[in-house]
Enzyme design. Structure first.
Site, mmCIF file in Angstrom:
data_model
loop_
_atom_site.group_PDB
_atom_site.id
_atom_site.type_symbol
_atom_site.label_atom_id
_atom_site.label_comp_id
_atom_site.label_asym_id
_atom_site.label_seq_id
_atom_site.Cartn_x
_atom_site.Cartn_y
_atom_site.Cartn_z
ATOM 1 N N ASP A 118 26.656 22.238 -19.345
ATOM 2 C CA ASP A 118 25.559 22.394 -20.312
ATOM 3 C C ASP A 118 24.824 21.066 -20.529
ATOM 4 O O ASP A 118 25.326 19.989 -20.157
ATOM 5 C CB ASP A 118 26.170 22.898 -21.630
ATOM 6 C CG ASP A 118 25.246 23.826 -22.395
ATOM 7 O OD1 ASP A 118 24.031 23.769 -22.174
ATOM 8 O OD2 ASP A 118 25.768 24.594 -23.225
ATOM 9 N N ASP A 176 19.450 31.537 -23.513
ATOM 10 C CA ASP A 176 20.401 31.880 -24.570
ATOM 11 C C ASP A 176 20.011 33.192 -25.231
ATOM 12 O O ASP A 176 20.744 33.691 -26.087
ATOM 13 C CB ASP A 176 20.441 30.766 -25.630
ATOM 14 C CG ASP A 176 21.520 29.742 -25.330
ATOM 15 O OD1 ASP A 176 22.320 29.979 -24.402
ATOM 16 O OD2 ASP A 176 21.560 28.701 -26.007
HETATM 17 C C1 DGJ Z 1 24.166 26.364 -25.213
HETATM 18 C C2 DGJ Z 1 24.407 27.383 -24.150
HETATM 19 O O1 DGJ Z 1 23.201 27.862 -23.666
HETATM 20 C C3 DGJ Z 1 25.288 28.483 -24.694
HETATM 21 O O2 DGJ Z 1 25.450 29.478 -23.733
HETATM 22 C C4 DGJ Z 1 26.595 27.897 -25.108
HETATM 23 O O3 DGJ Z 1 27.274 27.425 -23.979
HETATM 24 C C5 DGJ Z 1 26.380 26.785 -26.102
HETATM 25 N N1 DGJ Z 1 25.439 25.813 -25.635
HETATM 26 C C6 DGJ Z 1 27.661 26.109 -26.442
HETATM 27 O O4 DGJ Z 1 27.484 25.046 -27.274
#
Ligand code: DGJ
Length: 725
Positions: free
Chosen positions: A460, A525
């Site tokens: 991430d 997301d």
């Molecule tokens: C942002 C990501 O896009 C989510 O899927 C998740 O992994 C969160 N971060 C976790 O902090």
């Protein structure tokens, strides 16, 4: 100072440099004493087709213009007769601000396909090596430029385009992608005019806001017909692109890295390499262009073992548990996940030292002692014992001020002397171009990957870069991107069996460069299926479905509050790399059965969905569709999504112009076991037959008159298989 005479202007004879691919041709007019002139980039010309005359012989000088005609070149430069955007802006300590190529050497790498143009400016004392490679099968041009400082002083580069492309004057529209967190790939359509069109990104990552690429269309271009051009900068940092009208009626299109002040400072002998530009054109509309990009991207993917294995169904814990990951419930979820057919279990954020919320712990990459007192081994064994692979979330490039790492090494955060540190999601960005910082990260990840059979990393990157200063005070945006690529590569080399997902608060780092190191992207997301239809549609213009992370989420969706049925959520996720992101334990039995049915259907279809072509389209009545199939259109799967209530009493048919006119197809609606989809349709005899043994239909009819669709409620999907008989 000697007074220069006009006789020194270029005058060497023309040589035509021609690159051909299956459906495109590129022609440059090279002269030994200047930059090559652009003559053509467009649909394939017959072998031997060349301009009849050197360009300048065809262009009488307009009134009140310079006495030496300066057409568009491969590298237009500033200050010596070119008035448009230049491919290079540079100076030496405020002097030497103008450039003009004085020598051009043509070096063929592969005849007709790949060439290097070595362009020297003896006055400005620099060389530009422009490499062009045109792929025969995909019609994709991959180009990049390397600038070498041949002088004995520093050269300050403000801008260096990866390439300057010509676009014909009949282009009228540019389609680019804007966005934000939870809304990536927002299509933006702008008319081309005499005003410069420009998009820039200075966020330090590919960004949600400004995708580094665009599609330029000619009048009348559609999904399946008409001439369209596309370009993408394969780069995960700052970028800029512009399209500018020129006085000969064509446009020039430049893409390149946006350099922060000082990032282009070249010592004597030093070089600056641009990212690769990936560009292509198609006479078959947006879908033709997408096919070219997909072919190129597929050739870049570096799969463990050399080939892509069927994309395993994921369970990702994030929206099920957020930070609240404890071994008991996580194991229960793994058991429930395995029972519905999940193949890879990914433990998201929350597992590492003191990570109980998003205000602390990034950087401390070892299991949290209160949650996992004996480490992750027991959980990994449980997951493996259920027949699933284990994956783990990291955010290596980040650090929370409240972390052991930051307390020990506050100087490792990117920062500017005298300026406050600006947090984003409570975190700072580590300067991973520092060898000690990247060694630390490698050490932590390597230890876990060595100790445990972890086969997948969700990597991430959750904030934009600010105060991005390196230890010596220089800007570090560019260094940070190269250091991230190096860290990816080092981990892949040490653990070649591990796949990596590029996530950046959803889709903030999706590009052709990061996908040289990674194998999946987290598209957004936002898992709301209705929003996802649009997001995935934009994504698929450039990227193929098998690397598109697509999950079945909760109802209501956490990021929008909207509720969609299981069938619609699953059908929208189905063509991508399928995953589930909810607490399966809490599904009622009917939903669990239905989810298992969708997962089984995905496993049945994934070979078809993840190879070959993707065509997209829409009807006039709120139906958006995509068709996945082989190039020869013999085996196809149609996914038709009704995204709005119908405004027609009778649902318009879907025309499928890619079908073979002289072939007959067996057409059959696909339904997963346990689906409740039928309730959403008002039926008629044909649809009963489609659901049963299928109906034989003529390709020509489906291509021109179209496939009838059932009358359906909004936010429902219809999946149809078409097989050539
Ligand atoms: C942002 C990501 O896009 C989510 O899927 C998740 O992994 C969160 N971060 C976790 O902090």
């Amino acid at each position: 100072m000697s007074v220069p005479l006009p006789v020194s202007l270029p005058s060497a004879p023309a040589e035509f440099v021609v690159l051909n691919s299956r459906r495109s041709t590129l022609v440059l007019e090279a002269h030994a004493d200047e930059a090559p002139l652009w003559r053509y980039w467009g649909p394939r010309l017959p072998d031997g087709a060349r301009p009849d005359a050197p360009l300048r012989d065809t262009r009488p000088l307009p009134s009140f213009m310079l006495d030496f005609d300066q057409p568009l070149t491969l590298v237009p430069t500033f200050g010596v007769g070119w008035f448009g955007q230049s491919a290079l802006l540079a100076h030496r300590d405020g002097l030497s601000f103008a450039q003009a190529i004085t020598a051009c050497e043509v070096e063929w790498i592969t005849p007709q396909r790949a060439v290097r143009l070595r362009l020297t400016d003896a006055v400005a004392q620099l060389r530009l090596d422009v490499t062009l490679a045109l792929d025969d099968a995909s019609d994709v041009l991959v180009a990049s430029t390397t600038l070498t400082n041949l002088g004995d002083g520093v050269l300050d580069v403000q801008w260096l385009a990866a390439l300057t492309l010509p676009l014909p004057g009949r282009c009228d529209t540019v389609r680019s992608y804007a966005g934000q967190h939870v809304h990536e790939f927002l299509l933006q359509t702008d008319p081309l005019s005499r005003s410069v069109w420009r998009r820039e990104n200075r966020r330090g990552r590919t960004s949600h806001d400004c995708f580094p690429g665009a599609v330029v269309t000619t009048p009348g271009a559609t999904d399946d017909a008409g001439l369209v051009y596309g370009a993408h900068l394969a780069w995960s940092g700052n970028h800029q692109q512009s399209i500018e009208w020129l006085h000969d009626g064509q446009y020039q299109w430049q893409l390149g890295e946006w350099l922060a002040p000082g990032e282009g400072r070249l010592a004597p002998g030093a070089t600056l390499h641009t990212p690769e530009l990936v560009a292509t054109l198609s006479n078959a509309g947006y879908n033709g262009l997408a096919a070219n990009f997909h072919t190129e991207l597929r050739s870049r993917l570096n799969w463990p073992g050399g080939t892509m294995k069927p994309r395993p169904v994921h369970l990702n814990t994030w929206e099920g548990f957020y930070f609240d990951v404890h071994p008991g419930p996580v194991k229960e979820l793994a058991t429930a996940a395995a029972a519905v057919g999940i193949e890879r279990f990914v433990l998201d954020d929350g597992w590492f030292h003191q990570r109980h919320h998003d205000r602390a712990a990034l950087g401390d990459w070892w299991p949290d002692e209160s949650k996992f007192p004996n480490g992750l081994g027991d959980l990994v064994a449980h997951v493996n014992g259920l027949g699933m692979e284990f994956g783990l979330w990291f955010e290596p490039e980040m650090v929370n001020p409240d972390s052991e790492l930051f307390r020990s090494h506050p100087d490792w955060a990117l920062q500017i002397d005298g300026r406050p540190l600006i947090t984003g999601r409570n975190q700072l960005v580590l300067d991973i171009s520092r060898p000690e910082a990247s060694d630390y990260l490698f050490g932590k990840l390597d230890a876990l990957l060595t100790e445990l059979p972890i086969r997948y990393i969700k990597w991430d990157h959750n904030r934009d870069l600010t105060t991005a200063g390196l230890a010596d005070g220089r800007a570090g945006y560019r260094a940070q991107v190269h250091a991230a690529y190096a860290l990816f590569a080092r981990l892949r080399a040490a653990h070649p069996e591990v796949e990596i997902e590029s996530c950046s608060g959803g889709g903030g780092r999706i590009d052709f460069a990061v996908l040289r190191h990674t194998h999946r992207v987290w598209t957004s997301d936002c898992i709301d299926a209705l929003s996802r239809v649009d997001i995935q549609r934009g994504y698929l213009q450039f990227f193929p479905p098998e690397v598109m992370g697509a999950h079945v989420g909760t109802a209501p969706a956490h990021t929008t509050g909207r509720t969609q049925g299981m069938a619609f959520r699953a059908a929208v996720a189905l063509p991508g790399h399928l995953g589930v992101e909810l607490d399966v334990r809490h599904l009622n039995q009917a939903d669990r059965n239905e989810l298992a049915g969708w997962i089984a259907l995905y496993k049945q279809l994934r070979e078809r969905l993840h190879h070959g072509r993707v065509w997209q389209g829409q009807t006039a009545d709120g139906v958006v569709w995509q068709l996945h199939g082989d190039e020869a259109a013999t085996d196809l799967t149609l996914l038709a999504y009704r995204i709005k209530p119908s405004t027609h009493r009778y649902t318009p048919a879907v025309r499928l112009p890619m079908l073979l006119a002289d072939a007959r197809y067996l057409v059959q609606e696909l339904q997963p076991a346990g689906a409740h989809g039928a309730a959403h349709h008002t039926s008629a005899p044909l649809f009963e037959q489609l659901r049963g043994a299928g109906v034989e239909m003529a390709g020509a009819w489906l291509a021109e008159a179209g496939l009838p669709l059932p009358r359906a409620l909004a936010e429902t999907a219809c999946i149809v298989q078409l097989r050539r008989l």
